[in-house]
Scaffold this active site. Sequence first.
Site, PDB file in Angstrom:
ATOM      1  N   LYS A 190      40.215  87.612  49.845  1.00 45.33           N
ATOM      2  CA  LYS A 190      41.283  87.147  50.728  1.00 45.33           C
ATOM      3  C   LYS A 190      42.259  86.267  49.939  1.00 45.33           C
ATOM      4  O   LYS A 190      43.459  86.449  50.000  1.00 45.33           O
ATOM      5  CB  LYS A 190      40.684  86.379  51.908  1.00 45.33           C
ATOM      6  N   GLU A 196      34.637  84.103  40.785  1.00 37.46           N
ATOM      7  CA  GLU A 196      33.692  85.202  40.560  1.00 37.46           C
ATOM      8  C   GLU A 196      34.423  86.548  40.549  1.00 37.46           C
ATOM      9  O   GLU A 196      34.225  87.387  39.666  1.00 37.46           O
ATOM     10  CB  GLU A 196      32.636  85.241  41.672  1.00 37.46           C
ATOM     11  N   ARG A 250      34.797  85.444  56.436  1.00 39.27           N
ATOM     12  CA  ARG A 250      33.527  85.983  56.956  1.00 39.27           C
ATOM     13  C   ARG A 250      33.727  86.894  58.170  1.00 39.27           C
ATOM     14  O   ARG A 250      32.749  87.351  58.770  1.00 39.27           O
ATOM     15  CB  ARG A 250      32.543  84.852  57.246  1.00 39.27           C
ATOM     16  N   LYS A 494      33.212  73.870  44.033  1.00 41.37           N
ATOM     17  CA  LYS A 494      34.064  74.771  43.241  1.00 41.37           C
ATOM     18  C   LYS A 494      34.907  73.944  42.273  1.00 41.37           C
ATOM     19  O   LYS A 494      35.069  74.312  41.107  1.00 41.37           O
ATOM     20  CB  LYS A 494      35.019  75.547  44.163  1.00 41.37           C
TER      21      LYS A 494
HETATM   22  O1  F6P Z   1      32.515  80.552  49.757  1.00 39.63           O
HETATM   23  C1  F6P Z   1      33.716  80.258  50.334  1.00 39.63           C
HETATM   24  C2  F6P Z   1      34.524  81.487  50.591  1.00 39.63           C
HETATM   25  O2  F6P Z   1      35.828  81.069  50.795  1.00 39.63           O
HETATM   26  C3  F6P Z   1      34.037  82.315  51.773  1.00 39.63           C
HETATM   27  O3  F6P Z   1      34.422  81.791  52.985  1.00 39.63           O
HETATM   28  C4  F6P Z   1      34.635  83.635  51.473  1.00 39.63           C
HETATM   29  O4  F6P Z   1      34.066  84.669  52.218  1.00 39.63           O
HETATM   30  C5  F6P Z   1      34.348  83.727  49.988  1.00 39.63           C
HETATM   31  O5  F6P Z   1      34.511  82.412  49.512  1.00 39.63           O
HETATM   32  C6  F6P Z   1      35.234  84.664  49.225  1.00 39.63           C
HETATM   33  O6  F6P Z   1      36.572  84.306  49.329  1.00 39.63           O
HETATM   34  P1  F6P Z   1      37.728  85.300  48.953  1.00 39.63           P
HETATM   35  O7  F6P Z   1      37.664  86.468  49.860  1.00 39.63           O
HETATM   36  O8  F6P Z   1      39.002  84.521  49.121  1.00 39.63           O
HETATM   37  O9  F6P Z   1      37.528  85.720  47.519  1.00 39.63           O
END
Ligand code: F6P
Length: 532
Positions: A190, A196, A250, A494
């Site tokens: 998102k 990661e 989520r 983070k």
């Molecule tokens: O762990 C926090 C978080 O923001 C989650 O809420 C989310 O699903 C995940 O990291 C991945 O985030 P993104 O889709 O922005 O990479």
Amino acid sequence: MNHDTESLIEHAHPAGLAELPEWAEFARAAKAARIDPSRLAVINAAGIELDTSGQYASPEMAEAAEALLSARDFEGWRRRLLEGDIVNPTEDRAAWHTVLRAPALLPEVAAERQRLIEFIQTADTERRWRNIVHIGIGGSDWGVRLAVAAFGYAGTWRRIHFAANIDGHAIQGAMSGFDPHDTLIVMASKSFTTAETLENGRRAREWLEAAGVAEPCKQMVAITARPDVAKEWGIPENHIFKLWDWVGGRFSLWSAVSLTTALAVSADVIAGMQAGAAAMDKHFAEAPIHENAAVQMALCGVVNRSVLGYGSLNIAPYDFRLANLVPYIQQLEMESLGKSVDIAGNPVDVPTGPAVWGMPGTDAQHTFFQWLHQGSDGAPVDFIICAQADHGWPKHHRILLANCLAQRQALIQGKSYNEALRECLDAGMPQEKAEWLARHRVYGGGRPSNLIVLPRLSPYTLGALLALYEHKVFVQGVIWGINPFDQWGVEYGKVLAQGLTGQLAGTEACSPGHDASTAYWVDRLKGPCTDI
Ligand code: F6P
């Protein structure tokens, strides 16, 4: 802060939950209630049956629950959620995932859906991409893993590989043993800032390059609310699918994040899940409180956590295909309800969101059910079964269902000392040994559980099940007065990790702010981190 957010905070509950007379009455009624095995309480919601007969309940509790929900303005919150108003005040946002599965889509959602369908159709018609590497984490990963395992368990012509973790072994494993030339890399994020996902995406791009793919990014797709960032990263515009700020990570399974599911199994899976979820949304919006599955589940959850003091919730899907339901619900519940400050910024004065854990039955029985039955804490259990199986071996299914019902029955009824003693004596034991052994064979019982029955596992029923949990979590947030749509607790770690990464690389000095142990380990691990 916009006007809607300001007024939301202004109207947030000024006093703590424990000070509310409606809460006091509800908690008093719950403490006096019992699990009554003679009571049958089954609700049918969007084709799913929820049996709460194994929960603490009484007519007084039901009456007090209505008053409590009204005191917490449940109807106002539900309307705000379903109409796309701001319900996430700390991020100034709506949480409008329901609109992604509504029968009548917003024009911008419909247009994006059409682009996605065309992309899938072209790939399928041309029999392209024998392998998909799905890169994403948390909400950009679990829903896809869940659906792919649920509907692709018997194998499909495409092979799907997942890489979520920053541990290099994850992406290494995900890129091993197949041809990069016929591989599509799907990056779901998102924010398109998640360390990661970006790092794993870079490794995937290098892997394509190393295999001689001339334009690696043409074999990559991004799904994100930040198309500009994805484009800058190198993904071609026609390979970027949009999601919106008002869709929480989520809850993003209902968006183009499910591209991998469609490529793995079929686009019908997405459509079916959306239809099931929409049916559950309708039920949630319209069913009266005492017949509203999400509301009833939420009330049971609040009683178990805040009145009876259970610290965790066990999820026991008696369906091997639903193994990934456990981490999916873990994120949904724990990222949403793992908070102890209310919307007004005050500490919540009752215990909130439980830890969620579990494993499919019957494996779970041979792993930790001992603790559920006779451990000193125990935990409420959500048993989930499919009435009908899809494998063609009725005996397997009979044994599976019998095990589920048996475990639940044992939790409800327990076994008294006298019953255990009788068993031991009937087995021919001498009195003294029977008395001793009987004490080990007593089951307390009276441990709460739900039974959720899907007619069979289909995209429709899975969609409805996930929406049921989403709404349950939302209602619990309303009762506790907390915002279930933010996740500030994940952020601090983070930021610290960013600094520590530089320090481990030796490009930054070790922070003087570290505690002694962290400083010791930064120094000790520097070498192994850079010498790989
Ligand atoms: O762990 C926090 C978080 O923001 C989650 O809420 C989310 O699903 C995940 O990291 C991945 O985030 P993104 O889709 O922005 O990479």
